[in-house]
Design a protein around this motif. Structure first.
Motif, PDB file in Angstrom:
ATOM      1  N   UNK A   1       0.867  -1.073  -0.023  1.00  0.00           N
ATOM      2  CA  UNK A   1       0.015   0.035  -0.045  1.00  0.00           C
ATOM      3  C   UNK A   1       0.823   1.347   0.082  1.00  0.00           C
ATOM      4  N   UNK A   2       2.112   1.180   0.076  1.00  0.00           N
ATOM      5  CA  UNK A   2       2.979   2.303   0.151  1.00  0.00           C
ATOM      6  C   UNK A   2       3.733   2.608  -1.120  1.00  0.00           C
ATOM      7  N   UNK A   3       3.173   1.873  -2.250  1.00  0.00           N
ATOM      8  CA  UNK A   3       3.548   2.054  -3.447  1.00  0.00           C
ATOM      9  C   UNK A   3       5.407   2.173  -3.527  1.00  0.00           C
ATOM     10  N   UNK A   4       5.669   2.869  -4.354  1.00  0.00           N
ATOM     11  CA  UNK A   4       7.164   2.770  -4.720  1.00  0.00           C
ATOM     12  C   UNK A   4       7.921   3.281  -3.313  1.00  0.00           C
ATOM     13  N   UNK A   5       7.405   4.078  -2.465  1.00  0.00           N
ATOM     14  CA  UNK A   5       8.052   4.484  -1.210  1.00  0.00           C
ATOM     15  C   UNK A   5       8.990   3.239  -0.616  1.00  0.00           C
ATOM     16  N   UNK A   6       8.152   2.164  -0.340  1.00  0.00           N
ATOM     17  CA  UNK A   6       9.032   1.184   0.202  1.00  0.00           C
ATOM     18  C   UNK A   6       9.608   0.258  -0.652  1.00  0.00           C
ATOM     19  N   UNK A   7       9.784   0.596  -1.899  1.00  0.00           N
ATOM     20  CA  UNK A   7      10.528  -0.456  -2.681  1.00  0.00           C
ATOM     21  C   UNK A   7      12.054  -0.211  -2.131  1.00  0.00           C
ATOM     22  N   UNK A   8      12.436   1.237  -1.670  1.00  0.00           N
ATOM     23  CA  UNK A   8      13.785   1.465  -1.152  1.00  0.00           C
ATOM     24  C   UNK A   8      13.966   1.065   0.251  1.00  0.00           C
ATOM     25  N   UNK A   9      12.876   1.035   0.983  1.00  0.00           N
ATOM     26  CA  UNK A   9      13.239   0.735   2.532  1.00  0.00           C
ATOM     27  C   UNK A   9      12.011   0.213   3.202  1.00  0.00           C
ATOM     28  N   UNK A  10      12.226  -0.265   4.653  1.00  0.00           N
ATOM     29  CA  UNK A  10      11.235  -0.941   5.349  1.00  0.00           C
ATOM     30  C   UNK A  10      10.353   0.175   5.690  1.00  0.00           C
ATOM     31  N   UNK A  11       8.986  -0.154   5.901  1.00  0.00           N
ATOM     32  CA  UNK A  11       8.045   1.026   6.557  1.00  0.00           C
ATOM     33  C   UNK A  11       8.588   1.482   7.641  1.00  0.00           C
ATOM     34  N   UNK A  12       9.218   0.769   8.453  1.00  0.00           N
ATOM     35  CA  UNK A  12       9.822   1.391   9.934  1.00  0.00           C
ATOM     36  C   UNK A  12      10.810   2.486   9.592  1.00  0.00           C
ATOM     37  N   UNK A  13      11.512   2.556   8.306  1.00  0.00           N
ATOM     38  CA  UNK A  13      12.453   3.564   8.234  1.00  0.00           C
ATOM     39  C   UNK A  13      11.846   4.680   7.402  1.00  0.00           C
ATOM     40  N   UNK A  14      10.677   4.811   7.115  1.00  0.00           N
ATOM     41  CA  UNK A  14      10.076   5.854   6.381  1.00  0.00           C
ATOM     42  C   UNK A  14      10.340   6.987   7.322  1.00  0.00           C
ATOM     43  N   UNK A  15      10.720   8.196   6.515  1.00  0.00           N
ATOM     44  CA  UNK A  15      10.861   9.459   7.205  1.00  0.00           C
ATOM     45  C   UNK A  15       9.262   9.770   7.721  1.00  0.00           C
ATOM     46  N   UNK A  16       9.574  10.389   8.999  1.00  0.00           N
ATOM     47  CA  UNK A  16       8.061  11.135   9.337  1.00  0.00           C
ATOM     48  C   UNK A  16       8.376  12.441  10.062  1.00  0.00           C
ATOM     49  N   UNK A  17       7.531  13.244  10.033  1.00  0.00           N
ATOM     50  CA  UNK A  17       7.346  14.502  10.838  1.00  0.00           C
ATOM     51  C   UNK A  17       8.549  15.376  10.489  1.00  0.00           C
ATOM     52  N   UNK A  18       9.215  15.392   9.430  1.00  0.00           N
ATOM     53  CA  UNK A  18      10.192  16.448   9.179  1.00  0.00           C
ATOM     54  C   UNK A  18      11.623  15.956   9.405  1.00  0.00           C
ATOM     55  N   UNK A  19      11.634  15.310  10.844  1.00  0.00           N
ATOM     56  CA  UNK A  19      13.033  15.122  11.120  1.00  0.00           C
ATOM     57  C   UNK A  19      13.265  13.602  11.528  1.00  0.00           C
ATOM     58  N   UNK A  20      12.354  12.652  11.697  1.00  0.00           N
ATOM     59  CA  UNK A  20      12.431  11.346  12.249  1.00  0.00           C
ATOM     60  C   UNK A  20      12.371  10.499  11.139  1.00  0.00           C
ATOM     61  N   UNK A  21      12.552   9.083  11.630  1.00  0.00           N
ATOM     62  CA  UNK A  21      12.108   7.797  10.855  1.00  0.00           C
ATOM     63  C   UNK A  21      11.107   7.253  11.825  1.00  0.00           C
ATOM     64  N   UNK A  22      10.098   6.526  11.206  1.00  0.00           N
ATOM     65  CA  UNK A  22       8.993   6.091  12.076  1.00  0.00           C
ATOM     66  C   UNK A  22       9.453   4.963  13.146  1.00  0.00           C
ATOM     67  N   UNK A  23      10.411   4.533  12.965  1.00  0.00           N
ATOM     68  CA  UNK A  23      11.038   3.750  14.125  1.00  0.00           C
ATOM     69  C   UNK A  23      11.536   4.472  15.546  1.00  0.00           C
ATOM     70  N   UNK A  24      11.859   5.769  15.237  1.00  0.00           N
ATOM     71  CA  UNK A  24      12.017   6.575  16.340  1.00  0.00           C
ATOM     72  C   UNK A  24      11.196   6.417  17.425  1.00  0.00           C
TER      73      UNK A  24
END
Lengths: 372, 424
Positions: free
Chosen positions: A15-38
């Motif tokens: 459901x994340x389309x191309x965005x997770x072809x490069x990384x795991x969902x947990x490593x997605x950048x979030x909120x300007x400065x973070x990665x989701x796993x933070x």
């Protein structure tokens, strides 16, 4: 704290389309400065959990890079620490992680050797802030075998991608359906659980014997009537980012003052890897409105209702509207971007036009970069 | 034990009294710079980028902020098993305990620290300059010339040369003579206060001069080496280097950072400047804000207008407030409807609503004419300023002030309010 942490960060999401072809969902950048796993990591660290294992599998390079040092979350101690477990071939096993329960079972030695009485399990793709000590107190008070952190979603939300639960008046889970087509409530499981370590080991071993591999369907749902499984309702912000729409919405939530206050101002803070970038720079021509701008950005033009992640460069005479620009993107002059998510490390040529007309457009450009 | 080829000694003990209220509670090297950094980050980052992984930081004046900033050196990768950063403060001895009485005396009191690494060379740095320099290249120059002392020097305009220590060299850059602040300079090569010594030579000089009161590198050690016939060389440096010793030069150096392509560029990939960061959040710019030609730190929330300014991390600027040509440091909150012109506001200040700063004509400061000049408003850290007051130019404020402190709601140009005691 009397618990160790496990973060399930192995998953991919189509459901994340191309965005997770490069990384795991947990490593997605979030909120300007973070990665989701933070968020999961900081919650554990802030709750004084000293030992955390991150279970990864799918495209973990970006995640491993982010976790290359445990010091940002104040792990890396002699007592405890941050462990990353990827599937390995052993004499007795040459499988990938076949599911969440299997992922934990394959690392059961780690669970057996620790001494903490409880285990807190969190998925790595949620944005939330919680004190696990309160959760543990609740778990003990309820004499529960497993406590599931639940969240009431607003009425009318499509819950078909969640585990949907129904609790009785004592908060015991009486119904648990995984990704139902037709849901009986709007209370969903957040993918955050607390369970006694020995209980978990016993359940995982039994599961493995029966060749069952999924924590939700093979443990939570199967044991629902046998074990005391309780729900803990999370009142504060929680969102799962594992679809394009919810990823976009979660990021845009940070433009709301109450969400910013909760994550940016109120203690304890969310920690992340420090990138040593200079402060953001606004050159003549910059016109930034209702937006978040991370460090290392250089802005030369109009940005509205958008989020610029770290080290974005916005050229002259551009218009960026309702968009999310991920890390290290270079945007050439006279470019128009609207309703888009621009993949990190992209280089957008000058005089180009990107607009998501029916929903959010994911922009992935692999142009060579010759500037700077 | 592994021998270190070169270790650095960073002099960070000075007050920097010409920065006025900015340094009343912190040492100058710990003063914020460029929206994110502290002055000491520049020499520390230069060290690690040059491969110098052992740094002794000599502290004396108000070291708390400096100590907590440096910690065990993690931000600069200076947390090492062998070497790394060590904070060296004056300590009690069985006989003859004293404060650091001069730059060279401070090094003399830490002979045993340097000896413990048995280095070939010692690099002497000061903690109050903004620059990027590869000390390894300077060391190569030192070795090539078989020098005992190498002094980094930069060409300055001839008319300004009389403000500096000037070196006169032959065509091979061998130093023939020095002149300290000469009236009629014969060269324009100014010493930058950065030295490489062959440790054996420096050690001998420090011991020979140990009874010299206020023993100083420029005044005593270098002349001693020169008179002893040691080969001294000048290493010419042509990059950006700025002494931020006065409020005027400090303000100017910050303002230069907002230029379109600044001479001192923090945005280069090569030669990063490292610092300790408490804030990691992005900054928020509201729907009604205007930001132009400014640099802004992490976690700052802007609701007003910012022009040509340097804003630190965690700052809040209220709606309707207009900031121009100013430096606002970390965690300062400015209320609504203020006008701030050409001000330096230090860390964690609380400014009320509708305050006007930097208005009227310039008048000489009654507190210290040479310090509070340049038409600046200077506000020390942890200060409070009540709503609706007006503040003139060349003024200084420190401490928690109330409306009564402002006669007719106005602090006229050249005036000051310094409140001693515990901060808010």
């Amino acid at each position: 704290m009397k618990a160790l942490g496990i973060i399930l960060a192995g998953g991919n999401s189509n459901r994340m389309q191309e965005l997770t072809s490069r990384r795991a969902v947990s490593a997605m950048p979030v909120g300007g400065s973070y990665r989701c796993i933070d968020f999961a990591l900081s919650n554990m660290s802030n709750s004084r959990i000293h030992t955390v294992a991150v279970l990864t599998q799918y495209n973990a390079r970006s995640l491993n890079e982010h976790l290359s040092s445990s010091k940002w979350w104040d792990f890396g101690r002699k007592q405890g620490g941050l462990y990353t477990f990827t599937p390995t071939v052993t004499a007795s096993n040459n499988w990938w992680y076949r599911g969440t329960a299997d992922a934990m079972y394959q690392n059961i030695d780690f669970l057996k050797r620790r001494h903490e009485p409880y285990v807190i399990i969190s998925s790595g793709d949620c944005v939330y802030k919680v004190d696990f000590n309160e959760l543990l107190d609740y778990h003990i008070e309820k004499k529960a075998d497993i406590t599931i952190v639940c969240k009431d979603l607003p009425a009318g939300t499509d819950v078909s991608r969640y585990g949907v639960v129904r609790m009785n008046e004592e908060s015991r889970i009486v119904e648990f359906e995984e990704k139902p087509m037709m849901a009986s409530s709007n209370t969903v499981s957040t993918g955050i659980y607390i369970i006694r370590r020995r209980q978990l080991i016993e359940m995982l071993e039994r599961c493995a014997e029966e060749e069952r591999y999924d924590f939700v369907s093979d443990i939570l749902i199967r044991y629902k009537n046998l074990k005391r499984i309780y729900g803990y309702k999370l009142k504060t912000y929680w969102n799962n980012i594992a679809s394009i729409d919810s990823y976009y919405a979660t990021n845009m939530d940070f433009l709301k003052p109450e969400v910013r206050k909760f994550f940016f101002r109120d203690e304890p803070k969310i920690a992340t890897k420090v990138d040593d970038l200079p402060p953001a720079k606004y050159n003549p021509g910059s016109d930034v409105r209702n937006s978040l701008v991370a460090s290392g950005c250089i802005v030369n033009s109009k940005v509205e209702n958008s989020i610029l992640f770290k080290k974005a460069f916005v050229g002259k005479n551009c218009v960026i509207k309702n968009s999310i620009i991920l890390n290290d993107v270079y945007i050439g002059d006279n470019t128009h971007i609207e309703n888009c998510i621009v993949e990190s490390r992209n280089t957008l040529r000058a005089n180009t036009y990107y607009c998501g007309d029916n929903g959010i457009k994911v922009v992935c450009e692999e142009n060579a970069r010759y500037v700077m | 034990m592994i021998r270190k080829e070169m270790i650095a000694m960073l002099l960070a003990g000075g007050q920097g009294s010409r920065l006025g209220v900015l340094t009343s509670n912190v040492a100058k090297p710990a003063v914020a710079f460029g929206g994110k950094y502290r002055i000491i980050d520049f020499p520390l980052s230069n060290c690690i980028n040059s491969g110098v992984d052992t740094v002794g930081v000599l502290t004396q004046y108000q070291p708390l902020r400096l100590n907590s900033h440096i910690g065990i050196g993690i931000p600069w990768d200076l947390d090492r098993n062998h070497g790394g950063v060590t904070v060296l403060s004056p300590y009690e001895k069985s006989a003859g305990s004293e404060w650091y009485s001069g730059t060279a005396n401070a090094i003399y009191q830490n002979l045993s620290y340097i000896d413990s690494y048995n280095p070939e060379y010692v690099l002497i740095l000061s903690g109050d300059h903004i620059y990027k320099m590869d000390y390894e290249v300077m060391l190569d120059f030192h070795k090539e010339n078989k020098a005992d002392v190498t002094i980094a020097a930069m060409p300055v305009p001839m008319e300004e040369a009389s403000r500096f220590g000037i070196v006169i060299t032959d065509e091979n850059k061998k130093i023939l003579e020095f002149e300290e602040k000469p009236e009629h300079p014969r060269s324009n090569l100014a010493s930058m206060g950065i030295y490489i010594f062959t440790w054996k030579v420096l050690r001998e000089a420090l011991i020979a001069m140990k009874d010299q009161s206020n023993c100083d590198f420029g005044k005593h050690i270098i002349p001693y080496c020169h008179q002893g016939g040691r080969p001294l060389y000048a290493y010419e440096y042509n990059g950006y280097w700025k002494d931020v010793g006065t409020l005027g030069s400090y303000w100017e150096a910050n303002m230069e950072l907002v230029d379109l392509i600044p001479e001192f560029n923090l945005y280069e990939e090569y030669w990063k400047i490292y610092t300790r960061t408490d804030n990691v959040e992005p900054q928020y710019v509201s729907a009604d804000s205007v930001i132009e030609k400014s640099i802004i730190g992490e976690g700052t929330e802007i609701y007003g207008e910012v022009h040509n300014s340097v804003i630190g991390a965690g700052v809040v600027i209220g709606a309707g407030t207009v900031i121009r040509d100013s430096i606002i440091m970390r965690d300062t909150h400015i209320g609504k409807g203020c006008t701030v012109d050409k001000a330096i506001i230090a860390e964690e200040c609380e400014i009320g609503d509708e305050v006007e700063m930097g208005i009227g004509e310039e008048a000489p400061s009654r507190l210290n004419e040479s310090v509070y000049a340049f038409g600046l408003v200077t506000i020390g850290e942890n200060s409070c300023i009540p709503s609706k007051v007006k503040i003139g130019k060349n003024t200084a404020i420190a401490g928690v002030t109330a409306t009564e402190d402002y006669p007719d709601g106005m602090l006229a140009g050249g005036e000051y309010i310094i409140k001693a005691g515990e901060s808010k």
